[in-house]
Design an enzyme around this catalytic site. Sequence first.
Site, PDB file in Angstrom:
ATOM      1  N   GLY A   6      -3.285  -0.794  -6.116  1.00  0.00           N
ATOM      2  CA  GLY A   6      -2.110  -1.329  -5.453  1.00  0.00           C
ATOM      3  C   GLY A   6      -2.353  -2.727  -4.914  1.00  0.00           C
ATOM      4  O   GLY A   6      -3.382  -3.351  -5.178  1.00  0.00           O
ATOM      5  N   ALA A  46      -7.158   0.419  -3.785  1.00  0.00           N
ATOM      6  CA  ALA A  46      -7.130   1.209  -5.017  1.00  0.00           C
ATOM      7  C   ALA A  46      -7.383   2.671  -4.683  1.00  0.00           C
ATOM      8  O   ALA A  46      -8.308   2.997  -3.927  1.00  0.00           O
ATOM      9  CB  ALA A  46      -8.175   0.707  -6.002  1.00  0.00           C
ATOM     10  N   GLY A  52       6.895  -2.682 -12.799  1.00  0.00           N
ATOM     11  CA  GLY A  52       5.669  -2.256 -12.132  1.00  0.00           C
ATOM     12  C   GLY A  52       5.170  -0.926 -12.662  1.00  0.00           C
ATOM     13  O   GLY A  52       5.921   0.053 -12.736  1.00  0.00           O
ATOM     14  N   ASP A  67       3.259   1.168 -11.334  1.00  0.00           N
ATOM     15  CA  ASP A  67       3.323   2.229 -10.335  1.00  0.00           C
ATOM     16  C   ASP A  67       4.704   2.862 -10.279  1.00  0.00           C
ATOM     17  O   ASP A  67       4.849   4.055  -9.994  1.00  0.00           O
ATOM     18  CB  ASP A  67       2.930   1.695  -8.960  1.00  0.00           C
ATOM     19  N   THR A 116      10.546  -6.732  23.261  1.00  0.00           N
ATOM     20  CA  THR A 116      10.557  -7.399  21.963  1.00  0.00           C
ATOM     21  C   THR A 116       9.769  -6.613  20.919  1.00  0.00           C
ATOM     22  O   THR A 116      10.201  -6.481  19.775  1.00  0.00           O
ATOM     23  CB  THR A 116       9.983  -8.827  22.095  1.00  0.00           C
TER      24      THR A 116
END
Length: 239
Positions: free
Chosen positions: A8, A12, A92, A94, A170
């Site tokens: 990725g 991996a 992709g 994946d 925030t």
Amino acid sequence: MRLIIDIGNSRAKVAAFEGGEPVELFVTDHSLKGLREFAWRTGCQNGIFSTTARMTEEGIKELESVGFPIMQLTGETRVPVEVTYHTKETLGADRIAGIVGARSLKPEGNLLVIDSGTCLTIDFLDAENHYQGGNISPGVEMRLRAMHEGTALLPLIDREGEVPKLGYDTATALRSGVIIGMTHEIEGYIRQFREKYPQLSVFLTGGDAFHIDMSEENCIFADKFLVLRGLNHILAYNI
């Protein structure tokens, strides 16, 4: 035993599969350090890899060192679904592996695969086994970083922490805005597809978990091995 490698954007994932199930898993970086030792120790005899990142010289050498053929999943690889995507060469690996992995678990019906990692991807496979395509949007880290880098004053915050419905400072405003916003995005896709395909099965995978009702009645399933399962299935399909 089969060696299955999913490389990725950030790491991996490597698994040894026996039949359709992973028996051992380890995670490494893009150098694929430890791959040869893992392959030899688990008795793997063939393998497959997919990558969404540029291969490093170390990674290539490690792949070559295992001592048996390792095929790469590309746009030219035979897969057990019909891909109607217009640019197969840029699809992709994946994403198609995730679709095939979902189909291996759910042999019939319409499937929606949601993979939340570096990016959030939504992919659809119809009941006739046609992969129709999908959408890509930024993942959690990318959204948090974009707000920091695209403004003068907003800080870069950690993704881990409280996620109230309404941020009270925030940090929680940024974190809740991203995570709750992505949850609504996913739920919106599921709702939209369910309107057209009432019997839709939905698979969630990737590193980011979302608060979505995964009850059996909703036909929503989480499987962290979905891409690896798909790669394993594609390898078996090509042997």
